[in-house]
Design a protein around this motif. Structure first.
Motif, PDB file in Angstrom:
ATOM      1  N   GLY A   1       0.813  -1.212   0.000  1.00  0.00           N
ATOM      2  CA  GLY A   1       0.000   0.000   0.000  1.00  0.00           C
ATOM      3  C   GLY A   1       0.845   1.260   0.000  1.00  0.00           C
TER       4      GLY A   1
ATOM      5  N   TRP B   1       1.320   4.521  -3.014  1.00  0.00           N
ATOM      6  CA  TRP B   1       0.672   5.750  -2.559  1.00  0.00           C
ATOM      7  C   TRP B   1       1.029   6.974  -3.394  1.00  0.00           C
ATOM      8  CZ3 TRP B   1      -3.369   6.351   0.383  1.00  0.00           C
ATOM      9  CH2 TRP B   1      -3.679   7.608   0.880  1.00  0.00           C
TER      10      TRP B   1
ATOM     11  N   ASP C   1      -6.212   4.975 -13.404  1.00  0.00           N
ATOM     12  CA  ASP C   1      -6.401   4.652 -11.982  1.00  0.00           C
ATOM     13  C   ASP C   1      -5.649   3.373 -11.627  1.00  0.00           C
ATOM     14  OD1 ASP C   1      -8.110   6.851 -11.482  1.00  0.00           O
ATOM     15  OD2 ASP C   1      -9.823   5.730 -12.252  1.00  0.00           O
TER      16      ASP C   1
ATOM     17  N   TRP D   1      -5.178   2.094  -7.945  1.00  0.00           N
ATOM     18  CA  TRP D   1      -6.413   1.564  -7.380  1.00  0.00           C
ATOM     19  C   TRP D   1      -6.726   0.187  -7.959  1.00  0.00           C
ATOM     20  CZ3 TRP D   1      -8.316   3.296  -3.097  1.00  0.00           C
ATOM     21  CH2 TRP D   1      -8.142   4.629  -2.737  1.00  0.00           C
ATOM     22  N   ARG D   2      -6.440  -0.001  -9.234  1.00  0.00           N
ATOM     23  CA  ARG D   2      -6.709  -1.298  -9.852  1.00  0.00           C
ATOM     24  C   ARG D   2      -5.785  -2.374  -9.284  1.00  0.00           C
ATOM     25  NH1 ARG D   2      -8.926  -0.774 -15.990  1.00  0.00           N
ATOM     26  NH2 ARG D   2     -10.032   1.195 -15.746  1.00  0.00           N
TER      27      ARG D   2
ATOM     28  N   ALA E   1      -4.455  -2.305  -6.257  1.00  0.00           N
ATOM     29  CA  ALA E   1      -4.952  -2.569  -4.906  1.00  0.00           C
ATOM     30  C   ALA E   1      -6.189  -3.461  -4.954  1.00  0.00           C
ATOM     31  CB  ALA E   1      -5.274  -1.246  -4.206  1.00  0.00           C
ATOM     32  N   TRP E   2      -7.059  -3.223  -5.894  1.00  0.00           N
ATOM     33  CA  TRP E   2      -8.262  -4.037  -6.087  1.00  0.00           C
ATOM     34  C   TRP E   2      -7.891  -5.478  -6.406  1.00  0.00           C
ATOM     35  CZ3 TRP E   2     -12.059  -2.915 -10.739  1.00  0.00           C
ATOM     36  CH2 TRP E   2     -13.205  -3.707 -10.610  1.00  0.00           C
TER      37      TRP E   2
ATOM     38  N   GLY F   1     -15.345  -3.175  -5.703  1.00  0.00           N
ATOM     39  CA  GLY F   1     -14.291  -2.534  -6.491  1.00  0.00           C
ATOM     40  C   GLY F   1     -14.827  -1.900  -7.758  1.00  0.00           C
TER      41      GLY F   1
ATOM     42  N   TRP G   1     -16.465   1.282  -6.667  1.00  0.00           N
ATOM     43  CA  TRP G   1     -15.572   2.289  -6.094  1.00  0.00           C
ATOM     44  C   TRP G   1     -14.512   2.754  -7.086  1.00  0.00           C
ATOM     45  CZ3 TRP G   1     -15.499   5.009  -1.621  1.00  0.00           C
ATOM     46  CH2 TRP G   1     -14.300   5.654  -1.291  1.00  0.00           C
ATOM     47  N   VAL G   2     -13.874   1.793  -7.780  1.00  0.00           N
ATOM     48  CA  VAL G   2     -12.752   2.131  -8.656  1.00  0.00           C
ATOM     49  C   VAL G   2     -13.228   2.594 -10.030  1.00  0.00           C
ATOM     50  CG1 VAL G   2     -10.640   1.262  -9.741  1.00  0.00           C
ATOM     51  CG2 VAL G   2     -11.255   0.517  -7.430  1.00  0.00           C
TER      52      VAL G   2
END
Length: 296
Positions: A33, A37, A146, A149-150, A152-153, A204, A207-208
């Motif tokens: 994570g 960032w 993104d 985020w993808r 992390a998903w 996801g 949100w994403v």
């Protein structure tokens, strides 16, 4: 006076040290994570480290069967594949992959012909495909819109697969999924994986990708959070389970319990990412064709 030895840490019903596994797992999530960032380069560096560690573990495992996969071409090519995927996209990843295979074969040819050389080269081709090439698709995900985020998903889909399978397997597991390969895996555990990965897939997508929950007129097949989440959930549970079973079969053939010991409670790096490696290309392809939102 005789002092009784301290009892060894008790393993869970799933066969591992649960506190250590949870602690290491949370630590890995924090590292990943944090690397996602600010900029993509730190995450690419994390992937490079994981790829090199995985190749080293695989090479050490092959050595138990007197197979010497070419180390340096694999390490250089592995780093090259990850960096190429980040800099040049899928075409660059494919070119780096082909060049790595050529280097592995040429290295072994120069080392001498014979049946042993053929085994070594085949092991090198397998290692290059299994670890850095598949890992390259995670980096390709990072390059999409993104991207952090993808990624992390994607990682949370893998966590959901493991968590759902573990909980359902421990609580309800009665019917072995593949008893000769991995006795602790059950059909109930697979069902738990499907449920939790589908939930993460739907959340996801909402949100994403900001998709509508239900299919809308004019949207593609994957143009709603419900359908995309279902596809990702089912696909992740299946591919991740295949990845787990494939590595279990490999370890059984090599007479190993774990691929390594770098991660307490998990074994080696490959023991932690085996399911993610197999899942990465499928998630990348699905998200590449999925609609970014309802059609105008």
């Amino acid at each position: 006076m005789t002092v009784a030895p301290e009892p060894a840490p008790r393993a869970s019903r799933a066969g591992r040290n649960l506190p250590a596994a949870i602690g290491v797992g949370l630590g890995l999530l924090v590292v990943v994570g944090a690397s996602l960032w600010f900029r993509p380069e730190p995450f690419v560096a994390v992937v490079v480290v994981a790829v090199c560690a995985g190749l080293w573990e695989l090479g050490s495992a092959f050595a138990r069967r007197d197979i010497a996969a070419p180390t340096w071409p694999l390490l250089v090519g592995g780093v090259g594949m990850v960096v190429s995927a980040h800099v040049g996209g899928p075409e660059a990843l494919l070119i780096a992959y082909v060049l790595t295979l050529a280097a592995v074969v040429l290295w072994q040819v120069l080392d001498g012909p014979g049946a042993q050389a053929l085994r070594n080269a085949a092991a090198g081709v397998f290692a290059a495909t299994y670890v850095p090439f598949l890992a390259g698709f995670v980096v390709l995900l990072l390059g999409q819109e993104d991207g952090p985020w993808r990624v992390a998903w994607f990682i949370l889909l893998g966590v959901a697969n493991d968590t759902g399978g573990y909980i359902a397997g421990v609580l309800f597991g009665r019917h072995p999924l593949a008893p000769t390969v991995s006795p602790k895996k059950s059909w109930e555990g697979l069902a738990g994986s499907v449920v939790l990965t589908t939930l993460v897939g739907v959340v996801g997508a909402l949100w994403v990708l900001n998709l509508a929950f239900m299919p809308q007129g004019g949207a593609g097949v994957l143009g709603s959070a419900l359908t995309l989440g279902l596809v990702l959930g089912l696909m992740t549970a299946v591919t991740a389970t295949v990845g787990d079973l494939a590595e279990s079969l490999l370890k059984r053939d090599l007479d190993l319990k774990d691929m390594g010991s770098l991660l307490p409670g998990h074994g080696g790096v490959l023991d932690r990412v085996d399911s993610l490696l197999v899942t990465a290309p499928f998630v990348y392809l699905v998200l590449s064709v999925a609609a970014s939102g309802p059609a105008a």
